[in-house]
Write an enzyme that holds these catalytic residues in place. Structure first.
Site, PDB file in Angstrom:
ATOM      1  N   GLU A  60      -8.618  -1.811  -0.974  1.00 21.57           N
ATOM      2  CA  GLU A  60      -9.135  -0.834  -1.928  1.00 21.57           C
ATOM      3  C   GLU A  60      -8.054  -0.330  -2.894  1.00 21.57           C
ATOM      4  O   GLU A  60      -8.311  -0.143  -4.076  1.00 21.57           O
ATOM      5  CB  GLU A  60      -9.734   0.351  -1.162  1.00 21.57           C
ATOM      6  CG  GLU A  60     -10.636   1.200  -2.026  1.00 21.57           C
ATOM      7  CD  GLU A  60     -11.371   2.268  -1.227  1.00 21.57           C
ATOM      8  OE1 GLU A  60     -12.196   2.952  -1.844  1.00 21.57           O
ATOM      9  OE2 GLU A  60     -11.110   2.432  -0.016  1.00 21.57           O
ATOM     10  N   ASP A  61      -6.845  -0.134  -2.383  1.00 21.10           N
ATOM     11  CA  ASP A  61      -5.824   0.572  -3.178  1.00 21.10           C
ATOM     12  C   ASP A  61      -4.648  -0.283  -3.640  1.00 21.10           C
ATOM     13  O   ASP A  61      -3.701   0.236  -4.223  1.00 21.10           O
ATOM     14  CB  ASP A  61      -5.260   1.761  -2.358  1.00 21.10           C
ATOM     15  CG  ASP A  61      -6.312   2.819  -2.114  1.00 21.10           C
ATOM     16  OD1 ASP A  61      -7.334   2.804  -2.823  1.00 21.10           O
ATOM     17  OD2 ASP A  61      -6.134   3.653  -1.209  1.00 21.10           O
TER      18      ASP A  61
END
Length: 306
Positions: A60-61
């Site tokens: 996600e990051d």
């Protein structure tokens, strides 16, 4: 050795992937991942889950793609990390009507208990550091924790985890009530702890006399949120809540539980209407035990949980 190698590899990979990322507190983002992994280890999770805990934000990051993650680790870790990422997309709307369906959706979408455990560990560390989050977001995050995450942990039977989530959220949701109750609980604890310890000594003697030696006795202090809810729902003040401090007796078998109850009632007079059999009728989270409240002399009452 294999387990250590896997966790070490995940540690190094995650550290590199999140390099330069910071949290609101100013510390390295990677600290959050190591703390999440540490919580998972404390709760006895296996190396795969701990490794996935270290990697749970990589998809996600960071620029890491699932193909790369699978190449470096395995499809099981990718499955866990993807599961956590999917759960992160579920939105809390803040209405009682949606809470139960959101809890069910969380459980169904996670597909694997380990995904939920990572998500709970992630949330627990976020709650431990909530004071660094911008003020306007704190109450929303704490309310979501109380209404979604803590009940899920409770239903999984992980009371220690749900209780910490509750008590960390409480001051952000009801600041004034929290402060007042904290003072009251401290006072109640100081007033009662000495007589409770004396009671436990007498109890151990009474049990030993009847041949029950393989017994663990302790006492527990009720969680602040749990106490607040009880006082609200039962419309009581703290003086009418008998399990603020409770004696706890842990024995090997169900039969021993009933034997202990007989010995307790043979030595101390029970308070009528306060005997609960959660062995015959377990709580929704699987908890089993016998609860009774007895007079210990000098006008004192104590709840005994067997």
């Amino acid at each position: 050795e294999e387990d250590i190698a896997l966790v070490s590899k995940a540690y190094e990979f995650s550290k590199k992937a999140h390099e330069g990322q910071k949290r609101f507190s100013g510390e390295e983002y990677f600290v959050h991942l190591t703390e999440t992994a540490k919580i998972l280890a404390e709760y006895g999770m296996g190396a795969t889950t701990i490794a996935a805990g270290l990697l749970h934000d990589t998809l996600e990051d960071t620029s890491v793609k699932d193909e790369e993650l699978e190449k470096e680790f395995n499809s099981e870790i990718v499955f866990l990390v993807e599961g956590v990422t999917k759960l992160g997309k579920l939105r809390y709307r803040g209405s009682d009507r949606h809470n139960e369906s959101l809890r069910k959706l969380f459980v169904a979408m996670s597909e694997d208990i380990r995904v939920l455990m990572i998500k709970l560990a992630d949330r627990l560390h976020n709650m431990r550091t909530l004071s660094h989050i911008p003020l306007e977001k704190r109450k929303r995050i704490a309310t979501e924790t109380l209404e979604i995450y803590a009940p899920i942990a409770y239903r999984l039977g992980i009371r220690k985890l749900s209780r910490e989530l509750e008590d960390l959220s409480f001051p952000f949701v009801h600041q004034k009530e929290y402060a007042g109750l904290k003072v009251l609980l401290k006072q109640k604890y100081e007033e009662n702890v000495e007589s409770l310890e004396k009671f436990l000594k007498s109890l151990k003697k009474a049990l030993a006399k009847e041949g029950l030696i393989d017994v663990r006795t302790e006492y527990r202090v009720k969680g602040l949120w749990s106490l607040f809810k009880k006082m609200q729902t039962k419309k009581k003040d703290i003086e009418q809540v008998f399990d603020v401090l409770a004696a706890r007796i842990v024995v090997k078998t169900n039969e021993d539980c009933y034997r202990v109850l007989g010995i307790v009632h043979g030595s101390w007079r029970p308070l009528p209407g306060k005997i609960k059999d959660y062995i015959a009728f377990p709580k929704p989270n699987g908890y089993q035990g016998l609860h009774t409240t007895v007079f210990t002399g000098h006008g004192n009452l104590v709840e005994v949980q067997i």
